[in-house]
Design an enzyme around this catalytic site. Structure first.
Site, short mmCIF file in Angstrom:
data_model
loop_
_atom_site.label_atom_id
_atom_site.label_comp_id
_atom_site.label_asym_id
_atom_site.label_seq_id
_atom_site.Cartn_x
_atom_site.Cartn_y
_atom_site.Cartn_z
N TRP A 107 -5.06 1.62 0.95
CA TRP A 107 -3.43 1.21 0.99
C TRP A 107 -2.87 0.72 2.12
CZ3 TRP A 107 -3.31 -0.64 -3.86
CH2 TRP A 107 -4.32 0.39 -4.61
N ASP A 177 3.49 7.69 1.36
CA ASP A 177 2.97 7.08 -0.12
C ASP A 177 2.42 7.93 0.13
OD1 ASP A 177 1.41 5.45 -1.83
OD2 ASP A 177 0.29 4.36 -0.97
N LYS A 201 -1.35 9.74 -10.84
CA LYS A 201 -2.17 10.44 -10.59
C LYS A 201 -2.25 11.76 -11.31
CE LYS A 201 -3.65 6.82 -7.20
NZ LYS A 201 -4.77 6.37 -7.77
C1 PLP Z 1 -2.38 5.71 -1.65
C2 PLP Z 1 -1.92 5.18 -3.28
N1 PLP Z 1 -1.27 4.03 -2.60
C3 PLP Z 1 -0.58 2.65 -3.43
C4 PLP Z 1 -1.78 2.87 -4.68
C5 PLP Z 1 -1.48 1.42 -5.88
O1 PLP Z 1 -0.53 1.83 -7.06
P1 PLP Z 1 -0.18 1.87 -8.25
O2 PLP Z 1 -1.49 1.12 -8.78
O3 PLP Z 1 0.83 1.95 -8.94
O4 PLP Z 1 0.32 0.20 -7.40
C6 PLP Z 1 -2.48 3.22 -4.71
C7 PLP Z 1 -3.55 3.49 -6.18
O5 PLP Z 1 -4.04 4.24 -6.63
C8 PLP Z 1 -2.80 4.32 -4.35
O6 PLP Z 1 -3.30 5.29 -4.12
#
Ligand code: PLP
Length: 367
Positions: A107, A177, A201
């Site tokens: 991520w 994040d 989540k």
């Molecule tokens: C730590 C983290 N950041 C970003 C994301 C991306 O999230 P989204 O699917 O809401 O764009 C996720 C998705 O699981 C994640 O676990």
């Protein structure tokens, strides 16, 4: 009542969208049909009506109280999940100096890929050489060049690591994040400049995010000429209702906040999360079949990654199949990593975790 696939719930260890508490689902079910005697379902209610005004203001108020947010912090609910913020953040903040990243896995890579399309980035620390199974040392951050902001991922959902604290470079905006451990523990919110999280989540609905920041950050104008919809300040001025918002998702987030409060608040949730993780890692560390690849002090309490000690595809597949049959769903690791992962978000009960340990103990005995 007869036990059928339609009234039975199973143990869901998915990484997201993920398990929701039964009480929340039941209330949501009722509200879908008739919201508090209005004769309308929650999805049928106008987003600018007094009813929805009340939902949005209670939602914001509860966030403020739960997180003990100073009044200088503002809250934005935005569409597009966390990934949309991977784009919006550099569009607003990346200027004059590179954006710094503490690179800890999938991520942070995604966030860097987006930022690179806007300007220069700098990896100030990375655990790539350790396959992201530990968190990098951040001791020398002070020596790196000046940065427009510094990005961390507080919990690495795929690799199974979680930061206990975040090091700020003097005068650099700290951007976190928090998608996969938001509201899972008590944190000092005054130390972060911008926190963002997808809600799927610990708060329910996918494709929706929360961002928390000082007003001046949200009022920063993008350096490029961009459509209004891409400006934080426009969303802020419109009170997160620049267009029709995800009304159902916002209502669900409110139900989740009420549930957190009725569960004893963040400190109780945090204790329970710690206990679930301690019991599970204790089992894995004592096992002769399984092991946890993540360095002990960096292990996540939300996404617990484990593998067979010796690679054995047939045995892995057997485990997943038997787990599904026994009512333990979504234990497979993320497609980029493989292996196994059990996600213990706030809604996961200690009883479910203990039943999973029992199942794995039995599996090990028969393997
Ligand atoms: C730590 C983290 N950041 C970003 C994301 C991306 O999230 P989204 O699917 O809401 O764009 C996720 C998705 O699981 C994640 O676990």
């Amino acid at each position: 009542m007869m036990d059928t696939p339609f009234n039975r719930r199973i143990h869901n260890f998915g990484a997201g969208p993920s398990l929701l508490p039964e009480a929340v689902l039941r209330e949501l079910q009722e509200s879908l049909w008739n919201y508090q005697g209005t004769g309308m379902g929650i999805m049928e209610i106008n987003h600018r009506s007094p009813i929805f005004d009340q939902i949005l203001s209670e939602l914001e108020e509860r966030f403020r109280t739960l997180l003990r947010l100073p009044s200088s912090k503002n809250i934005l609910f935005l569409p597009g999940g966390a990934s949309y913020q991977f784009a919006m953040i550099p569009l607003h903040l990346l200027a004059g100096a590179p954006a710094g990243f503490v690179h800890t896995g999938h991520w942070t890579q995604k966030a860097m890929d987006e930022a690179k399309r806007v300007g220069e980035i700098c990896v100030v620390a990375s655990s790539e050489k350790e396959k992201f199974y530990s968190l990098p040392s951040v001791e020398n951050l002070e020596t790196s060049p000046s940065l427009s902001y510094l990005h961390y991922c507080s919990n690495n959902t795929i690799e199974g690591t979680q930061w206990n604290s975040f090091k700020k470079k003097t005068n650099t905006a700290l951007v976190i994040d928090m998608s996969s451990d938001f509201l899972s523990r008590d944190l000092d919110w005054s130390s972060f400049d911008l926190v963002f999280a997808g809600l799927q989540k610990n708060l329910g609905a996918a494709s929706l995010s929360i961002s928390v920041a000082e007003k001046y950050l949200f009022e920063t104008k993008p350096k490029l000429t961009l459509p209004h919809f891409l400006h934080w300040s426009e969303h802020l001025a419109a009170g997160s209702r620049l267009n029709t918002p995800h009304t159902l998702g916002l209502y669900l987030a409110l139900l989740m906040l009420r549930w957190i409060e009725s569960s004893g608040g963040i400190s109780s949730i945090e204790k329970r999360n710690q206990q679930k993780a301690d019991e599970f890692y204790h089992f894995i560390d004592s096992s002769s079949l399984f092991w946890a690849p993540v360095q002990k002090e960096d292990r996540s309490r939300m996404n617990l990654v484990f593998d067979l000690r010796e690679t054995n595809l047939a045995l892995s597949q057997r485990l997943l199949k038997e787990a599904n049959t026994a009512g333990f769903a979504a234990l497979e690791g993320h497609r980029v990593r493989g292996g196994f992962r059990a996600s213990f978000y706030n809604s996961q009960s200690l009883e479910s975790v203990r039943e999973l340990i029992q199942f794995l103990t039995e599996f090990e005995r028969r393997a």
